[in-house]
Design an enzyme around this catalytic site. Structure first.
Site, PDB file in Angstrom:
ATOM      1  N   SER A  18      31.458  16.544  45.344  1.00  0.00           N
ATOM      2  CA  SER A  18      30.755  15.381  44.817  1.00  0.00           C
ATOM      3  C   SER A  18      31.413  14.048  45.178  1.00  0.00           C
ATOM      4  CB  SER A  18      30.643  15.574  43.307  1.00  0.00           C
ATOM      5  OG  SER A  18      29.958  14.532  42.704  1.00  0.00           O
ATOM      6  N   ASP A  73      23.808  13.362  43.715  1.00  0.00           N
ATOM      7  CA  ASP A  73      23.211  13.684  42.419  1.00  0.00           C
ATOM      8  C   ASP A  73      23.411  12.558  41.404  1.00  0.00           C
ATOM      9  OD1 ASP A  73      25.879  14.085  41.856  1.00  0.00           O
ATOM     10  OD2 ASP A  73      25.645  16.142  41.120  1.00  0.00           O
ATOM     11  N   ALA A 105      25.997   7.574  31.736  1.00  0.00           N
ATOM     12  CA  ALA A 105      26.145   6.186  32.166  1.00  0.00           C
ATOM     13  C   ALA A 105      26.498   6.127  33.655  1.00  0.00           C
ATOM     14  CB  ALA A 105      27.223   5.507  31.332  1.00  0.00           C
ATOM     15  N   ASN A 106      27.171   7.162  34.157  1.00  0.00           N
ATOM     16  CA  ASN A 106      27.589   7.176  35.563  1.00  0.00           C
ATOM     17  C   ASN A 106      26.443   7.417  36.542  1.00  0.00           C
ATOM     18  OD1 ASN A 106      27.098   9.974  35.573  1.00  0.00           O
ATOM     19  ND2 ASN A 106      29.237  10.468  35.151  1.00  0.00           N
ATOM     20  N   ARG A 162      39.108  11.246  25.048  1.00  0.00           N
ATOM     21  CA  ARG A 162      38.793  12.664  25.290  1.00  0.00           C
ATOM     22  C   ARG A 162      39.606  13.172  26.483  1.00  0.00           C
ATOM     23  NH1 ARG A 162      35.500  12.448  29.758  1.00  0.00           N
ATOM     24  NH2 ARG A 162      35.049  14.655  29.679  1.00  0.00           N
ATOM     25  N   PRO A 163      39.958  14.452  26.448  1.00  0.00           N
ATOM     26  CA  PRO A 163      40.644  14.990  27.624  1.00  0.00           C
ATOM     27  C   PRO A 163      39.637  15.127  28.757  1.00  0.00           C
ATOM     28  CG  PRO A 163      40.277  16.737  25.995  1.00  0.00           C
ATOM     29  CD  PRO A 163      39.740  15.475  25.396  1.00  0.00           C
ATOM     30  N   SER A 164      40.006  14.715  29.956  1.00  0.00           N
ATOM     31  CA  SER A 164      39.084  14.840  31.090  1.00  0.00           C
ATOM     32  C   SER A 164      38.831  16.309  31.393  1.00  0.00           C
ATOM     33  CB  SER A 164      39.707  14.163  32.313  1.00  0.00           C
ATOM     34  OG  SER A 164      39.131  14.685  33.497  1.00  0.00           O
TER      35      SER A 164
HETATM   36  C1  16G Z   1      31.597  16.082  36.286  1.00  0.00           C
HETATM   37  C2  16G Z   1      30.207  16.168  35.709  1.00  0.00           C
HETATM   38  C3  16G Z   1      29.740  14.813  35.250  1.00  0.00           C
HETATM   39  C4  16G Z   1      30.720  14.223  34.270  1.00  0.00           C
HETATM   40  C5  16G Z   1      32.115  14.215  34.839  1.00  0.00           C
HETATM   41  C6  16G Z   1      33.110  13.852  33.774  1.00  0.00           C
HETATM   42  C7  16G Z   1      28.394  17.612  36.402  1.00  0.00           C
HETATM   43  C8  16G Z   1      27.493  18.029  37.514  1.00  0.00           C
HETATM   44  N1  16G Z   1      29.262  16.665  36.703  1.00  0.00           N
HETATM   45  O1  16G Z   1      31.602  15.313  37.448  1.00  0.00           O
HETATM   46  O2  16G Z   1      28.500  14.987  34.648  1.00  0.00           O
HETATM   47  O3  16G Z   1      30.365  12.921  33.920  1.00  0.00           O
HETATM   48  O4  16G Z   1      32.442  15.514  35.314  1.00  0.00           O
HETATM   49  O5  16G Z   1      34.391  13.916  34.274  1.00  0.00           O
HETATM   50  O6  16G Z   1      28.323  18.119  35.295  1.00  0.00           O
HETATM   51  P1  16G Z   1      35.648  13.835  33.322  1.00  0.00           P
HETATM   52  O7  16G Z   1      35.580  15.018  32.366  1.00  0.00           O
HETATM   53  O8  16G Z   1      36.812  13.882  34.231  1.00  0.00           O
HETATM   54  O9  16G Z   1      35.564  12.542  32.579  1.00  0.00           O
HETATM   55 MG    MG Z   2      27.865  14.300  42.391  1.00  0.00          MG
END
Ligand code: 16G
Ligand code: MG
Length: 542
Positions: A64, A280, A371-372, A496-498
């Site tokens: 991605s 996406d 939001a992303n 939040r934990p990533s």
């Molecule tokens: C992934 C998720 C996205 C989410 C992001 C959060 C899918 C297809 N993609 O890219 O939706 O916003 O993780 O990342 O589900 P984070 O947990 O590191 O903040």
């Molecule tokens: Mg993507």
């Protein structure tokens, strides 16, 4: 299962010693050179899942919006959805099994899930444009074939296109044709029919600048362009001919840096958008006459779409239940606008598309967006039938609205958030409503906000509740956040934990940028102190 063959082929895709990976929010993601064994094993797992569900399963090779050197893989379930949670656990187990344990793990999964090994299996595969993707998708194919599965390799595809293929194949062609032309034709036909109805089709609505993040979106949009050129002309930037994937461009860069991508020349008030590396996600933006940059993110996209859908429903006279699904990252102004002005119910789920998608399925019409910029609209089968009937029966004005809705249903990729499909929906709505990008932006004003990351020894010490808006552990953290938030106006903060990086994420919003920045910094310090921060203490300033 030919266990001998599996052992033999597995050794050709050997797991590096001691490497442990987790099937995260969107599959496995890490440096491409660590993924060969994971790909082979996900080929195996896809075959088991296909046998169990008696359906076609998808495997997408992509990382991605992550850097070009990374790669990743995720499985797509029968209706184009993300893999079921219990199978995510199997994926993690299988990916981490040592060579000598592979057979046992495969047998365990088959027994636990009552997989009929005699059943046929079919797997479809897609990949993005990363240099490592072709070889890695070959490893997936090796896994599929060694377990006796049949496959179709679509080669280069956007992630949502692979979701679409899986959905088409498992619904007997009712949703569409499972070919790239099928996808182009379905979406373009709906778009062209829709935009024909627009009374304002001046130049302003005819052209759009698209930053393709140097990824697969460029290839696919270029192929698709002539199918919809009657309605829209797109100018592609960062098309992969020179720049690096996702580097200083793409939806994730634009959203997180709140600035335009490199490699795109923007004149004032021109409508622009950015895709991410696997197309996406989408965000819009423009420069105003004073040269200020304005971002139009997933929240504003959801607002435009849900308002338009609501208007159409009112015109047709249908009282269908429509809901908008967001995450904690949704700007407070968007939630307020949707609830108070639009009178649309809003729901909040945990981060990650699968959570939003699942919630959106509860409504007649569920619009979900992070939001992303990742999101789409889902229409229940009952709604689709009702609208089709209305389009046949109702009198003139109502019939026109029903027809539009019918086209919109076709235009949305209902298997996954899809930058190309969302772009066409947005362009159609703007043209139909005669809205300029500035007018769209002016629906509401975003509250200033700031996101930060904090390094801690173990991010699992943070657990959350209430769709990640409140911290449950470590003790005292939520109380500390509450006290800090009280110091500012219109403020809100959460941590939040990533799910994709080894960090804790901090989000804060408030009435001014300065306040949002201060609040985010103070919350980072609280995380650092109470959740085992490592390295340097967070410093103020960005
Ligand atoms: C992934 C998720 C996205 C989410 C992001 C959060 C899918 C297809 N993609 O890219 O939706 O916003 O993780 O990342 O589900 P984070 O947990 O590191 O903040
Ligand atoms: Mg993507």
């Amino acid at each position: 299962m030919d266990l001998g063959a599996i052992t033999k082929y597995s050794a050709l895709h050997a797991k590096p010693n001691g490497l442990i990976l987790q099937y995260g929010t969107a599959g496995f993601r890490t440096k491409a050179e660590h993924l060969d064994h994971v790909m082979f094993r996900m080929g195996l797992l896809a075959v088991l899942r296909s046998k169990q569900t008696k359906s076609t399963i998808g495997v997408m090779v992509t990382a991605s919006h992550n850097p070009e050197e990374d790669n990743g893989v995720k499985l797509v379930d029968p209706l184009g959805e993300m893999l079921a949670p219990s199978w995510e656990e199997h994926a993690t187990c299988l990916a981490n099994a040592e060579e000598q344990d592979m057979q046992r793990v495969l047998i365990d999964i088959s027994e636990k899930e009552a997989v009929n090994l005699q059943q046929d299996a079919f797997v479809v595969i897609g990949r993005d444009t990363r240099p490592s993707s072709e070889k890695l998708s070959q490893s997936v194919i090796d896994g599929v074939t060694v377990l006796g599965g049949q496959f179709h390799d679509y080669g280069l595809l956007t992630t949502p296109q692979l979701h679409y293929m899986v959905y088409c194949r498992n619904t007997g062609g009712r949703y569409g044709k499972a070919t790239i032309e099928g996808y182009y034709q379905k979406l373009s036909k709906a778009f062209v029919e829709l935009t024909k109805q627009a009374s304002c089709s001046g130049d302003e609505y005819r052209s759009l600048k698209v930053d393709c993040a140097n990824g697969i979106g460029a290839l696919k949009l270029r192929e698709m362009e002539h199918y919809f050129s009657q309605g829209l002309s797109v100018q592609l930037f960062n098309d992969g001919s020179k720049g690096k994937l996702n580097h200083l461009c793409g939806a994730d860069f634009v959203k997180s840096h709140q600035k335009p991508p490199q490699g795109m020349e923007i004149k004032s008030n021109e409508r622009c958008c950015s895709f991410d590396g696997d197309a996406d996600r989408i965000v819009y933006y423009y420069h105003d006459a004073d040269g200020h940059f304005h971002l139009i993110d997933g929240d504003k996209i959801a607002t435009l779409i849900s308002s338009f859908l609501k208007e159409l429903l009112v015109e047709i006279g249908e009282s269908l239940n429509i809901g908008v699904v967001q995450t904690a990252y949704a700007n407070g102004s968007s939630t307020r606008y949707l609830e108070e002005v639009m009178k649309v119910p809003v729901y909040c789920t945990k981060t990650g598309v699968k959570h939003l998608h699942h919630k959106a399925q509860e409504f007649d019409i569920g619009v979900y967006f992070e939001a992303n910029g990742h999101g789409t609209a889902l229409f229940s089968t009952a709604v689709e039938m009702k609208i089709k009937q209305s389009a046949e029966q109702l009198e003139d004005k109502k019939r026109k609205a029903a027809k539009m809705l019918e086209n919109i249903i076709d235009l949305f990729n209902q298997a996954a958030g899809d930058a190309i499909s969302d772009m066409l929906v947005i362009e159609a709505i703007l043209a139909l409503k005669g809205l300029t990008v500035q007018q769209w932006d002016a629906l509401y004003t975003d509250l200033p906000n700031r996101q930060l990351k904090v390094q801690v020894a173990d991010r699992r010490v943070i657990s959350t509740t209430n769709a990640e808006r409140q911290a449950v552990t470590p003790p005292g953290l939520q109380e500390a956040i509450n006290d800090l938030v009280k110091k500012y106006k219109l403020s809100r903060a959460f941590v939040r934990p990533s799910g994709t990086e080894d960090v804790v994420r901090v989000y804060a919003e408030a009435d001014s940028q300065e306040s949002a920045d201060h609040l985010a910094h103070e919350v980072s310090l609280a995380v650092f102190q109470l959740a085992g921060g490592i390295g340097e203490r967070p410093q103020p300033g960005f």
